[in-house]
Design an enzyme around this catalytic site. Structure first.
Site, PDB file in Angstrom:
ATOM      1  N   ARG A 131    -108.188 -44.141 -73.797  1.00  0.00           N
ATOM      2  CA  ARG A 131    -109.235 -43.197 -73.388  1.00  0.00           C
ATOM      3  C   ARG A 131    -108.636 -41.961 -72.722  1.00  0.00           C
ATOM      4  O   ARG A 131    -109.178 -40.869 -72.799  1.00  0.00           O
ATOM      5  CB  ARG A 131    -110.201 -43.845 -72.382  1.00  0.00           C
ATOM      6  CG  ARG A 131    -111.084 -44.925 -72.972  1.00  0.00           C
ATOM      7  CD  ARG A 131    -112.200 -45.272 -71.981  1.00  0.00           C
ATOM      8  NE  ARG A 131    -112.812 -46.560 -72.267  1.00  0.00           N
ATOM      9  CZ  ARG A 131    -113.813 -46.751 -73.129  1.00  0.00           C
ATOM     10  NH1 ARG A 131    -114.315 -45.732 -73.797  1.00  0.00           N
ATOM     11  NH2 ARG A 131    -114.315 -47.941 -73.317  1.00  0.00           N
ATOM     12  N   ASP A 135    -121.745 -42.726 -85.299  1.00  0.00           N
ATOM     13  CA  ASP A 135    -121.182 -43.383 -86.474  1.00  0.00           C
ATOM     14  C   ASP A 135    -122.342 -43.783 -87.387  1.00  0.00           C
ATOM     15  O   ASP A 135    -122.883 -42.947 -88.093  1.00  0.00           O
ATOM     16  CB  ASP A 135    -120.358 -44.574 -85.964  1.00  0.00           C
ATOM     17  CG  ASP A 135    -119.486 -45.202 -87.011  1.00  0.00           C
ATOM     18  OD1 ASP A 135    -118.851 -44.456 -87.773  1.00  0.00           O
ATOM     19  OD2 ASP A 135    -119.414 -46.440 -87.081  1.00  0.00           O
ATOM     20  N   PHE A 184    -110.955 -44.189 -87.777  1.00  0.00           N
ATOM     21  CA  PHE A 184    -111.195 -44.611 -86.397  1.00  0.00           C
ATOM     22  C   PHE A 184    -110.347 -43.749 -85.472  1.00  0.00           C
ATOM     23  O   PHE A 184    -109.152 -43.578 -85.681  1.00  0.00           O
ATOM     24  CB  PHE A 184    -110.830 -46.086 -86.229  1.00  0.00           C
ATOM     25  CG  PHE A 184    -111.283 -46.635 -84.909  1.00  0.00           C
ATOM     26  CD1 PHE A 184    -112.565 -47.141 -84.742  1.00  0.00           C
ATOM     27  CD2 PHE A 184    -110.422 -46.621 -83.816  1.00  0.00           C
ATOM     28  CE1 PHE A 184    -112.989 -47.629 -83.515  1.00  0.00           C
ATOM     29  CE2 PHE A 184    -110.841 -47.115 -82.580  1.00  0.00           C
ATOM     30  CZ  PHE A 184    -112.123 -47.613 -82.436  1.00  0.00           C
ATOM     31  N   ASP A 218    -120.186 -39.855 -77.261  1.00  0.00           N
ATOM     32  CA  ASP A 218    -118.829 -39.588 -77.734  1.00  0.00           C
ATOM     33  C   ASP A 218    -118.793 -39.405 -79.245  1.00  0.00           C
ATOM     34  O   ASP A 218    -118.266 -38.434 -79.755  1.00  0.00           O
ATOM     35  CB  ASP A 218    -117.862 -40.699 -77.276  1.00  0.00           C
ATOM     36  CG  ASP A 218    -118.345 -42.104 -77.614  1.00  0.00           C
ATOM     37  OD1 ASP A 218    -119.442 -42.268 -78.191  1.00  0.00           O
ATOM     38  OD2 ASP A 218    -117.613 -43.060 -77.288  1.00  0.00           O
TER      39      ASP A 218
HETATM   40  P1  IMP Z   1    -122.977 -46.402 -84.018  1.00  0.00           P
HETATM   41  O1  IMP Z   1    -124.101 -47.182 -83.408  1.00  0.00           O
HETATM   42  O2  IMP Z   1    -122.470 -47.064 -85.269  1.00  0.00           O
HETATM   43  O3  IMP Z   1    -123.318 -44.957 -84.244  1.00  0.00           O
HETATM   44  O4  IMP Z   1    -121.746 -46.556 -83.017  1.00  0.00           O
HETATM   45  C1  IMP Z   1    -121.410 -45.606 -82.128  1.00  0.00           C
HETATM   46  C2  IMP Z   1    -120.543 -46.197 -81.032  1.00  0.00           C
HETATM   47  O5  IMP Z   1    -119.444 -46.966 -81.550  1.00  0.00           O
HETATM   48  C3  IMP Z   1    -119.920 -45.069 -80.251  1.00  0.00           C
HETATM   49  O6  IMP Z   1    -120.708 -44.735 -79.134  1.00  0.00           O
HETATM   50  C4  IMP Z   1    -118.571 -45.619 -79.851  1.00  0.00           C
HETATM   51  O7  IMP Z   1    -118.663 -46.287 -78.621  1.00  0.00           O
HETATM   52  C5  IMP Z   1    -118.222 -46.624 -80.922  1.00  0.00           C
HETATM   53  N1  IMP Z   1    -117.299 -46.028 -81.927  1.00  0.00           N
HETATM   54  C6  IMP Z   1    -117.630 -45.701 -83.193  1.00  0.00           C
HETATM   55  N2  IMP Z   1    -116.583 -45.166 -83.841  1.00  0.00           N
HETATM   56  C7  IMP Z   1    -115.548 -45.123 -82.970  1.00  0.00           C
HETATM   57  C8  IMP Z   1    -114.181 -44.644 -83.061  1.00  0.00           C
HETATM   58  O8  IMP Z   1    -113.693 -44.104 -84.074  1.00  0.00           O
HETATM   59  N3  IMP Z   1    -113.429 -44.769 -81.939  1.00  0.00           N
HETATM   60  C9  IMP Z   1    -113.904 -45.339 -80.783  1.00  0.00           C
HETATM   61  N4  IMP Z   1    -115.186 -45.779 -80.670  1.00  0.00           N
HETATM   62  C10 IMP Z   1    -116.006 -45.682 -81.742  1.00  0.00           C
HETATM   63 MG    MG Z   2    -120.303 -45.326 -77.085  1.00  0.00          MG
END
Ligand code: IMP
Ligand code: MG
Length: 173
Positions: free
Chosen positions: A162, A100, A149, A97
């Site tokens: 969702r 980040d 976010f 999705d």
């Molecule tokens: P990362 O490991 O920091 O890249 O985190 C990624 C995961 O955090 C994604 O797969 C999402 O499940 C969750 N996430 C990060 N940012 C958002 C957001 O803005 N909205 C909803 N979920 C998020």
């Molecule tokens: Mg995720």
């Protein structure tokens, strides 16, 4: 629900158009091959099913669920539901999705790569580059987003929102 949304970043029509573009690219690049779409639960499910419907290739879909330990887990990720399919020797496309920090994806790719797929690439709906800590090559990206976010089209805030058909930013509560 809609009155809790401050701003719509991408509406239904924009999402549909972008998903169609991505599906066309994927159809072209994987022509003559068979794909395994690996959708990461739960956020990528809406995106993955829309994308799959538009890819004109034989494909299978599988699902993987992970949980990270708390807020500052920094790469401590655990698989809570593994794939059913054996991906050895197959062309695997991971559907996420949002990317980040990149910690989740890095762990995931390391784990999947150890199972010896023929190829392993990533298709992410959203890319929030401002917060990236781990550099990862993303083959397909839906949209780049600012450091906000977001919810909707699969993305949640505490398991809600969702099912919004668009991607937006919530009002501060
Ligand atoms: P990362 O490991 O920091 O890249 O985190 C990624 C995961 O955090 C994604 O797969 C999402 O499940 C969750 N996430 C990060 N940012 C958002 C957001 O803005 N909205 C909803 N979920 C998020
Ligand atoms: Mg995720």
């Amino acid at each position: 629900m809609a009155d809790e949304v401050l701003e719509i970043l991408f509406d239904e029509q924009q999402i549909r158009a972008r998903v169609a573009d991505l599906a066309r690219e994927i159809t072209k690049e994987y022509a003559g091959r068979r794909l395994v779409l690996v959708s990461i639960l739960r956020g990528s499910v809406f995106f993955a099913t829309d994308l799959a419907r538009q890819i004109e290739l034989p494909l299978s879909m599988d699902f993987l669920s992970i949980s990270s330990y708390g807020e500052d887990s920094e790469g401590v990720v655990r698989i809570t539901k593994d794939l059913e399919e054996n991906i050895a020797g197959k062309d695997v496309l991971v559907i996420e999705d949002i990317i980040d920090t990149g910690f989740t994806l890095k762990y995931l790719l390391r784990t999947l790569a150890s199972r010896n797929p023929k190829s392993l690439e990533v298709c992410a709906l959203l890319d929030r580059r401002a917060r990236r800590i781990i550099e990862i090559e993303l083959k397909y990206i839906g949209f780049e987003i600012p450091d906000k976010f977001v919810v909707g089209y699969g993305l949640d805030y505490r398991q809600r929102y969702r099912n919004l058909p668009y991607i937006g930013v919530l009002k501060p509560d």
